[in-house]
Design a protein around this motif. Structure first.
Motif, short mmCIF file in Angstrom:
data_model
loop_
_atom_site.label_atom_id
_atom_site.label_comp_id
_atom_site.label_asym_id
_atom_site.label_seq_id
_atom_site.Cartn_x
_atom_site.Cartn_y
_atom_site.Cartn_z
N GLU A 68 14.23 -80.52 39.58
CA GLU A 68 14.13 -80.56 40.87
C GLU A 68 12.49 -81.01 41.77
O GLU A 68 12.18 -79.79 42.60
N PRO A 69 12.93 -82.43 42.10
CA PRO A 69 11.83 -83.08 42.64
C PRO A 69 11.43 -82.59 44.14
O PRO A 69 10.16 -81.95 44.60
N GLN A 70 12.20 -82.12 45.18
CA GLN A 70 12.72 -81.64 46.10
C GLN A 70 11.66 -80.37 46.57
O GLN A 70 11.04 -80.52 47.23
N ARG A 71 11.65 -79.78 45.77
CA ARG A 71 11.27 -78.37 45.82
C ARG A 71 10.04 -78.08 44.96
O ARG A 71 9.08 -77.01 45.28
N PHE A 72 9.70 -78.65 44.11
CA PHE A 72 8.51 -78.41 43.59
C PHE A 72 7.56 -79.41 44.17
O PHE A 72 7.49 -80.47 44.36
N ARG A 73 6.28 -78.96 44.18
CA ARG A 73 5.08 -79.67 43.93
C ARG A 73 3.70 -79.68 43.00
O ARG A 73 3.67 -78.55 42.84
N VAL A 74 4.04 -80.75 41.90
CA VAL A 74 3.06 -80.23 41.05
C VAL A 74 1.72 -81.06 41.30
O VAL A 74 1.25 -81.80 42.60
N ILE A 75 0.71 -79.99 41.07
CA ILE A 75 -0.66 -80.12 40.96
C ILE A 75 -1.24 -80.12 40.04
O ILE A 75 -1.44 -79.09 39.17
#
Ligand code: Z5A
Length: 208
Positions: free
Chosen positions: A176-183
């Motif tokens: 779900e790349p639209q919803r997630f931001r991976v830091i």
């Protein structure tokens, strides 16, 4: 729904506390009501369930653990999250449903379709933005050791459990790349905070 739901996720020692604080300040600076909350917990009932779940004195079966997480979450959604979203607040939750996919799904090995069914039936709403603080298990544990204090029931799990949790989180973010931001949470606290705030700004631009 007028408001927004933002969740902060990650393994042990990923730095959720600082991220929560920074996001809370940034939302308030926009002149928007912010409701900071956590899971399991966020309500009187949820905090009581949290006490049961984290108490090392209890041996809790995997299925009971999943159902208790969702019992707390259902209460959280109906008592706190939905009313806040309806009045236009931005709700900032320290963990949410993705934690059940990661810990009870990945960690305990429960079929993710069962977690998804509970999510659909008992909760019904997904975050607008999920900030995943990703750090390797060794580093996260070292940070917790530095913080001191007693380990709770889940923190006492073996290392391979936390490796599966991390893998499940990363898999969800990929799906779900639209919803997630991976830091990358292995950076300095200042760099992590800057990346978290950039993710919030970028999402807020999409919402307006
Ligand atoms: N759980 C579950 O199984 N299923 C579910 O559905 C839900 C939860 C919702 C309680 O959650 C447990 O419930 C948790 C998952 C499970 N189990 N475990 N284990 P919690 O979120 O309340 O508890 P936690 O995950 O144990 O939180 P934490 O360990 O406190 O993580 P954190 O909030 O990310 O840690 P922190 O306090 O922000 O940072 C830890 C230390 O690291 C602290 O001393 C910081 O100063 C230091 N730190 C943080 N960032 C940095 C950087 N960048 N550099 C250096 N040092 C840093």
């Amino acid at each position: 729904m007028k408001g927004r739901l933002i969740s902060v996720e990650g393994g042990e020692g990923a730095g959720k506390s600082s991220a929560m604080a920074a996001i809370g300040v940034a939302i308030a600076a926009r002149g928007v009501e912010v409701v900071s909350t956590r899971e399991p917990g966020g309500t009187a009932v949820g905090e009581a369930i949290r006490g049961l779940l984290l108490d090392p004195a209890h041996a809790i079966c995997a299925n009971s653990e999943l159902l208790l997480m969702f019992a707390a979450r259902a209460q959280h959604v109906c008592e706190v999250i939905l009313p806040a979203l309806e009045r236009g607040a931005w709700v900032l939750s320290d963990r949410y449903t993705d934690a059940s996919f990661a810990y009870q799904g990945g960690g305990r090995g429960i079929d993710p379709s069962i977690v998804a069914e509970l999510e659909r039936w008992a909760v019904g709403i997904k975050p607008d933005l999920t900030v995943l603080l990703d750090v390797d298990v060794h580093r996260g544990h070292a940070r917790l050791a530095g913080r001191g204090g007693e380990r709770d029931r889940i923190e006492r799990e073996r290392e391979d459990f936390f490796e599966r949790v991390r893998a499940a989180y990363r898999q969800r973010a990929k799906a779900e790349p639209q919803r997630f931001r991976v830091i990358d949470a292995s950076q300095t606290q200042a760099s992590v905070t800057a990346a978290v705030l950039a993710a919030l700004d970028e999402a807020a631009t999409r919402w307006t």
